[in-house]
Design an enzyme around this catalytic site. Structure first.
Site, mmCIF file in Angstrom:
data_model
loop_
_atom_site.group_PDB
_atom_site.id
_atom_site.type_symbol
_atom_site.label_atom_id
_atom_site.label_comp_id
_atom_site.label_asym_id
_atom_site.label_seq_id
_atom_site.Cartn_x
_atom_site.Cartn_y
_atom_site.Cartn_z
ATOM 1 N N ARG A 46 0.815 -1.151 0.048
ATOM 2 C CA ARG A 46 -0.069 0.010 -0.109
ATOM 3 C C ARG A 46 0.790 1.275 -0.009
ATOM 4 N NH1 ARG A 46 -3.221 1.532 -2.649
ATOM 5 N NH2 ARG A 46 -4.284 -0.651 -2.610
ATOM 6 N N LYS A 72 2.110 24.279 -3.739
ATOM 7 C CA LYS A 72 0.823 23.740 -3.261
ATOM 8 C C LYS A 72 0.947 22.234 -3.627
ATOM 9 C CE LYS A 72 -2.005 27.807 -4.698
ATOM 10 N NZ LYS A 72 -3.008 28.482 -5.591
ATOM 11 N N LYS A 83 4.573 38.762 -2.687
ATOM 12 C CA LYS A 83 3.368 38.386 -3.113
ATOM 13 C C LYS A 83 2.338 39.602 -2.519
ATOM 14 C CE LYS A 83 1.880 34.591 -4.033
ATOM 15 N NZ LYS A 83 1.469 32.997 -3.856
ATOM 16 N N GLU A 101 4.799 39.603 -7.388
ATOM 17 C CA GLU A 101 3.701 39.280 -7.846
ATOM 18 C C GLU A 101 2.850 40.576 -8.143
ATOM 19 O OE1 GLU A 101 0.626 35.873 -6.344
ATOM 20 O OE2 GLU A 101 0.059 38.149 -5.473
ATOM 21 N N ASP A 148 -0.588 37.651 -11.860
ATOM 22 C CA ASP A 148 -1.565 36.918 -11.435
ATOM 23 C C ASP A 148 -2.904 37.041 -11.518
ATOM 24 O OD1 ASP A 148 -2.127 34.943 -9.323
ATOM 25 O OD2 ASP A 148 -2.818 36.336 -8.059
#
Length: 294
Positions: free
Chosen positions: A102, A137, A169, A204, A225
């Site tokens: 597994r 992410k 950002k 960004e 963005d």
């Protein structure tokens, strides 16, 4: 070093945590039902078409459970396969193969799914200058495997983590300027002056009027963005080679070709890693009775 090489120590750490989670006291089912001396030959087989990733992880998982297991990888990482294709074969202690099954499948199925999806994005962007890249992410603890899978699919990697590059950002900019956007260029330029020459500086922006103030600070990459395709094309013309241009936000298989066609250098896509479904791979096992039994 090959682009498809994974650092052994980090893979071992991932496998250690995976086995500690899945079998902290061993596999009591196999210990009860399977003779201790039995051996097994198992074939990792594709149930769907895709791009393979994680062959060495499959091998290491099997040998984590049985160091004497013999694993033959039949398809290399980055190789395409059809349904029914044998991907790897392992021969070892039957209990160990069942113990590792597994963990080995979970990791290989996820990695191959990421590689397969990345390859499709790369195909759709072919013929343009755009590189398909991942984001942060990723699944906590599995980033190194998921980034490897992106490379297997023909994509490239963004920064590994917060320690690798400067990436300002929208929230950073809001705090920095304290509501006074006229300070943006000077603040970014002062920050860049503190960096070593090898540290990449990316900023960004989410509005076209931010492009010039950011470029004036001498940044290396500007991220546009959530820009529309038309706005991306206009932004590329405005930047005019003064920095790399990265497109991000709301990129999917339906839009990536149009985004790539705007002339951006980089397209970062969180969906490469954050929302893939495991690719259907199976492990077919044949048991051979051993001499010992308990």
């Amino acid at each position: 070093m090959s682009m498809f090489t994974l650092p052994a120590a980090q893979v071992h750490d991932i496998l250690s945590r995976a086995f500690a989670e899945d079998a902290p006291g061993g596999d009591i089912t196999s210990q009860l039902l399977i003779p201790s001396g039995a051996t097994a030959t198992a074939v990792l087989c594709a149930r769907a078409a895709g791009v393979f990733s994680g062959g060495s992880v499959f091998r290491d998982a099997m040998q984590f459970a049985d160091p004497s297991a013999v694993v033959v990888l039949l398809v290399p990482d980055g190789g395409r396969f059809d349904p029914g294709t044998p991907l790897a074969r392992v021969t070892g202690n039957a209990r160990a193969v069942l113990l590792a099954e597994r963990v080995a499948l979970n990791l290989t199925q996820r990695m191959s799914a990421i590689a397969t999806q990345t390859a499709e994005y790369v195909r759709l962007a072919a013929g343009t200058r755009a590189r398909i890249t991942d984001t942060r992410k990723t699944t906590p603890g599995l980033r190194i495997l998921e980034r490897h899978a992106v490379r297997c699919g023909g994509g490239t990697n963004h920064r590994s983590g917060l320690s690798d590059a400067v990436m300002a950002k929208d929230n950073h900019l809001a705090v920095m300027t304290a509501g006074d956007p006229t300070r943006l260029t000077a603040l970014l330029a002062a920050a860049k002056a503190q960096l070593g020459h090898t540290v990449h500086f990316e900023v960004e922006v989410d509005r076209a009027d931010q492009i010039e103030p950011v470029l004036a600070a001498g940044v290396d990459t500007i991220m546009l963005d959530n820009f529309s395709v038309a706005a991306l094309a206009a932004g590329v013309r405005q930047v005019a080679g003064r920095a790399l241009v990265e497109a991000s936000g709301n990129v999917n298989l339906d839009t990536v070709a149009d985004v790539a066609g705007t002339g951006v250098d980089i397209i970062s896509i969180g969906a490469l890693t954050h929302s893939v479904a495991a690719l259907d791979l199976g492990l077919d096992i044949e048991l051979t009775p051993g001499e010992a039994q308990q």
